[in-house]
Scaffold this active site. Structure first.
Site, PDB file in Angstrom:
ATOM      1  N   ASP A   1      51.391  58.799  41.168  1.00 37.43           N
ATOM      2  CA  ASP A   1      52.617  58.039  41.372  1.00 37.43           C
ATOM      3  C   ASP A   1      53.692  59.105  41.432  1.00 37.43           C
ATOM      4  O   ASP A   1      54.019  59.708  40.408  1.00 37.43           O
ATOM      5  CB  ASP A   1      52.878  57.087  40.205  1.00 37.43           C
ATOM      6  CG  ASP A   1      54.125  56.254  40.446  1.00 37.43           C
ATOM      7  OD1 ASP A   1      55.163  56.843  40.786  1.00 37.43           O
ATOM      8  OD2 ASP A   1      54.054  55.024  40.315  1.00 37.43           O
ATOM      9  N   HIS A   2      54.222  59.387  42.615  1.00 37.28           N
ATOM     10  CA  HIS A   2      55.052  60.584  42.728  1.00 37.28           C
ATOM     11  C   HIS A   2      56.331  60.495  41.902  1.00 37.28           C
ATOM     12  O   HIS A   2      56.945  61.495  41.601  1.00 37.28           O
ATOM     13  CB  HIS A   2      55.316  60.959  44.200  1.00 37.28           C
ATOM     14  CG  HIS A   2      56.391  60.160  44.845  1.00 37.28           C
ATOM     15  ND1 HIS A   2      56.186  58.919  45.371  1.00 37.28           N
ATOM     16  CD2 HIS A   2      57.715  60.432  45.060  1.00 37.28           C
ATOM     17  CE1 HIS A   2      57.312  58.463  45.881  1.00 37.28           C
ATOM     18  NE2 HIS A   2      58.268  59.361  45.709  1.00 37.28           N
TER      19      HIS A   2
ATOM     20  N   HIS B   1      56.184  52.595  41.033  1.00 32.49           N
ATOM     21  CA  HIS B   1      57.266  53.485  40.604  1.00 32.49           C
ATOM     22  C   HIS B   1      58.191  52.854  39.555  1.00 32.49           C
ATOM     23  O   HIS B   1      58.458  53.445  38.512  1.00 32.49           O
ATOM     24  CB  HIS B   1      58.130  53.908  41.793  1.00 32.49           C
ATOM     25  CG  HIS B   1      57.354  54.500  42.943  1.00 32.49           C
ATOM     26  ND1 HIS B   1      56.262  55.315  42.759  1.00 32.49           N
ATOM     27  CD2 HIS B   1      57.518  54.401  44.287  1.00 32.49           C
ATOM     28  CE1 HIS B   1      55.798  55.691  43.945  1.00 32.49           C
ATOM     29  NE2 HIS B   1      56.531  55.144  44.883  1.00 32.49           N
TER      30      HIS B   1
ATOM     31  N   LYS C   1      48.683  56.107  46.214  1.00 32.16           N
ATOM     32  CA  LYS C   1      48.923  54.676  46.202  1.00 32.16           C
ATOM     33  C   LYS C   1      48.974  54.158  47.647  1.00 32.16           C
ATOM     34  O   LYS C   1      49.179  54.991  48.526  1.00 32.16           O
ATOM     35  CB  LYS C   1      50.215  54.354  45.459  1.00 32.16           C
ATOM     36  CG  LYS C   1      51.496  54.807  46.218  1.00 32.16           C
ATOM     37  CD  LYS C   1      52.709  54.236  45.585  1.00 32.16           C
ATOM     38  CE  LYS C   1      53.325  53.158  46.407  1.00 32.16           C
ATOM     39  NZ  LYS C   1      54.130  53.629  47.558  1.00 32.16           N
TER      40      LYS C   1
ATOM     41  N   GLU D   1      67.242  52.834  48.714  1.00 31.36           N
ATOM     42  CA  GLU D   1      67.092  53.793  49.823  1.00 31.36           C
ATOM     43  C   GLU D   1      67.991  53.366  50.967  1.00 31.36           C
ATOM     44  O   GLU D   1      68.258  52.170  51.128  1.00 31.36           O
ATOM     45  CB  GLU D   1      65.654  53.765  50.337  1.00 31.36           C
ATOM     46  CG  GLU D   1      64.618  54.127  49.299  1.00 31.36           C
ATOM     47  CD  GLU D   1      63.244  54.125  49.930  1.00 31.36           C
ATOM     48  OE1 GLU D   1      62.861  55.175  50.457  1.00 31.36           O
ATOM     49  OE2 GLU D   1      62.581  53.078  49.921  1.00 31.36           O
TER      50      GLU D   1
HETATM   51  C1  BG6 Z   1      56.991  55.675  48.481  1.00 37.01           C
HETATM   52  C2  BG6 Z   1      57.131  54.398  49.246  1.00 37.01           C
HETATM   53  O1  BG6 Z   1      56.027  55.535  47.473  1.00 37.01           O
HETATM   54  O2  BG6 Z   1      58.239  56.017  47.894  1.00 37.01           O
HETATM   55  C3  BG6 Z   1      58.199  54.539  50.327  1.00 37.01           C
HETATM   56  O3  BG6 Z   1      55.884  54.064  49.848  1.00 37.01           O
HETATM   57  C4  BG6 Z   1      59.502  55.006  49.732  1.00 37.01           C
HETATM   58  O4  BG6 Z   1      58.406  53.306  51.001  1.00 37.01           O
HETATM   59  C5  BG6 Z   1      59.281  56.236  48.849  1.00 37.01           C
HETATM   60  O5  BG6 Z   1      60.371  55.325  50.799  1.00 37.01           O
HETATM   61  C6  BG6 Z   1      60.541  56.571  48.082  1.00 37.01           C
HETATM   62  O6  BG6 Z   1      60.362  57.783  47.407  1.00 37.01           O
HETATM   63  P1  BG6 Z   1      61.605  58.652  46.969  1.00 37.01           P
HETATM   64  O7  BG6 Z   1      61.010  59.801  46.232  1.00 37.01           O
HETATM   65  O8  BG6 Z   1      62.338  59.047  48.206  1.00 37.01           O
HETATM   66  O9  BG6 Z   1      62.450  57.764  46.086  1.00 37.01           O
END
Ligand code: BG6
Length: 493
Positions: free
Chosen positions: A180-181, A244, A151, A219
């Site tokens: 989409d991780h 997400h 993405k 975050e």
């Molecule tokens: C990413 C965003 O997809 O997800 C980042 O581009 C964000 O801005 C990150 O910090 C957050 O991922 P996680 O797994 O730490 O919640």
């Protein structure tokens, strides 16, 4: 972790092979899978980037990255050295037709064309189309080739369509894996298990029993070194909500799929996206709140504002926080608001889903029972918690109630390391299993819902509110819920 059977052997070709994502996420994830016995010993990881590096120089950088991003206890010298041996490097500009494709072709040709090839595009999305066209022109797209897209897929519906069209000219849809991780997170996948394996929840999963739902991804970090990308092309709505949080919303709200087949699941998710009530540009002040962090304190440290993070003398109207009220127009979810919220530099790092059940209609007790609440903690402290009312054990004259929690902490319960989301996703591509990847129509439906919000904001229909770093966002976010007598989770405590 127990040793798992290896997948079929493969070549992983990473465009953007010297970049931050490759070093921080992809190589560590592949290392863990190699260590767990899932990566065949003759697999190859071929990094490409423009820098003129030798194979040995690249291997040294990769080794450093493993040391930077993996705890020493998980790095056995022999395993590291066998893993590093799987790495190759080709200096190549994937977006240029005249670049050094011959070296990549020669390397790939050392193995039969029937070997699985994964082309992982960890580059700017603006280059996806050109890279795919070059791969295709060079005859490198075999029947066993897949492409992985990071993405953001576009910045609105039109740009997403342009990217999808350009990639789709060279790869069929079932060979395109849009990552989409969040879908790779164990606790996000667990939403499917929790909902569809436990009738105790699924029977109550409707507007009859549920008052409202909150999905938060908060975050504590700021924009870090990504200011230029974040400020010009992104902001929180595009960076976190469009992908997400909407994906998590889909898993929370979808109807039971007929099977765990990828398309059955994705069809149900798509129905949720289609059922989202549009938020028109003129309505953004009613349904959304957006903010930008100012100077403040996070974890006891003073941190600068977003504008300071961008650099001296910069002004910006980009949002680093979004809260919004989504509604799903369906029989199951009529009148149940879904509040979505994400932000940088907030009070805590915490991603969770809160299902707030309705209160008991009547009480026979001295005090009113608190409504039950189910909290699914995505990260950190992955787990599930259900708040229930119990008899207050302290001696009183009447039978009074007290809230207590039924709490499962997964790491303790199962005594395993929680894998990073990329570990699961990278090998799913090799297996050709798309269940945890986004289909094109999902991307389109998500942008279709997001675009009018962006339009409303661009006309300043909802003012950008500052919030001090280290807090839960601007006052507008609280007001969004207060209108309906609802509270954010931290305000319930
Ligand atoms: C990413 C965003 O997809 O997800 C980042 O581009 C964000 O801005 C990150 O910090 C957050 O991922 P996680 O797994 O730490 O919640």
């Amino acid at each position: 972790m127990a040793h798992l059977p290896p997948v079929d052997t493969f070549d992983y070709i990473v465009f953007g092979g010297t970049g931050d994502l490759t070093m921080r996420k992809l190589l560590p994830a592949l290392y863990y899978r190699f260590r767990d016995g899932q990566v065949p010993t003759d697999a190859r990881i071929i990094a490409t980037a423009r820098s003129p590096l030798s194979r040995e120089e690249y291997q040294a950088r990769a080794q450093q990255a493993l040391h930077d991003h993996i705890p020493a206890s998980a790095l056995e010298a022999d395993t590291v050295s066998r893993f590093i041996n799987l790495l190759y490097y080709v200096s190549l500009n994937g977006a240029e037709a005249q670049s050094n494709w011959a070296d990549l072709r020669a390397l790939l040709d050392r193995e039969p064309a029937t070997r699985i090839r994964v082309y992982y595009l960890a580059t700017s999305p603006a280059l996806y189309g050109q890279i795919c066209e070059n791969l295709s022109k060079q005859g490198l797209v075999t029947e066993q080739s897949r492409v992985v897209l990071e993405k953001p897929i576009g910045t609105d519906l039109d740009s997403a369509n342009a990217i999808n069209d350009s990639v789709g000219r060279h790869f069929p849809e079932n060979h395109i894996f849009r990552i989409d991780h969040y879908l790779g997170k164990e606790t996000v996948q667990n939403l499917i298990a929790l909902r569809f394996a436990n009738p105790v929840f699924e029977r109550l999963w409707t507007s009859d029993a549920i008052d409202y739902v909150q999905i938060t991804a908060a975050e504590t970090v700021g924009v870090e070194g990504r200011g230029a990308y974040y400020d010009n092309k992104s902001g929180c709505l595009r960076d976190m909500i469009q992908n997400h949080l909407l994906q998590v919303l889909c898993l929370v709200a979808m109807d039971p799929p007929v099977s765990l087949d990828a398309d059955s699941v994705r069809n149900e998710k798509l129905k949720v996206l289609h059922a989202l009530k549009p938020i028109n540009p003129s309505e953004v002040a009613i349904y959304t709140s957006r903010g930008q962090y100012m100077r403040g304190h996070v974890n006891g440290q003073t941190v600068g504002s977003y504008l300071e993070d961008l650099g001296e003398g910069v002004t910006s109207e980009t949002e680093t926080f979004v809260a919004l009220k989504a509604e799903i127009l369906s029989w199951r979810w009529g009148n149940v608001p879904f509040y979505l919220r994400s932000g940088k530099r907030m009070a805590e790092k915490c991603s969770e889903v809160v299902i707030q059940f309705k209160s008991a209609p009547w009480t026979i007790f001295a005090n009113k029972p608190a409504a039950n609440r189910l909290i699914i903690r995505i990260q950190p402290d992955e787990g599930v918690m259900l708040s229930v009312s119990t008899k207050d054990p302290t001696p009183t004259d009447s039978l009074t109630l007290r809230e207590a929690d039924i709490n499962i902490e997964f790491e303790k319960a199962f005594n395993i390391r929680y894998p990073d989301s990329y570990e699961r996703l990278l090998l799913d591509v090799v297996r050709g299993d798309p269940i945890l990847f986004i289909r094109r129509d999902e991307v389109e439906a998500a942008w279709k819902w997001i675009d009018p919000i962006l339009q409303g904001w661009s006309k300043n229909e909802a003012p950008l509110e500052p919030y001090p770093a280290g807090t839960w966002g601007p006052e507008g976010a609280r007001n969004l819920l207060a209108q309906s007598g609802h509270l954010w989770h931290e305000d319930m405590k």
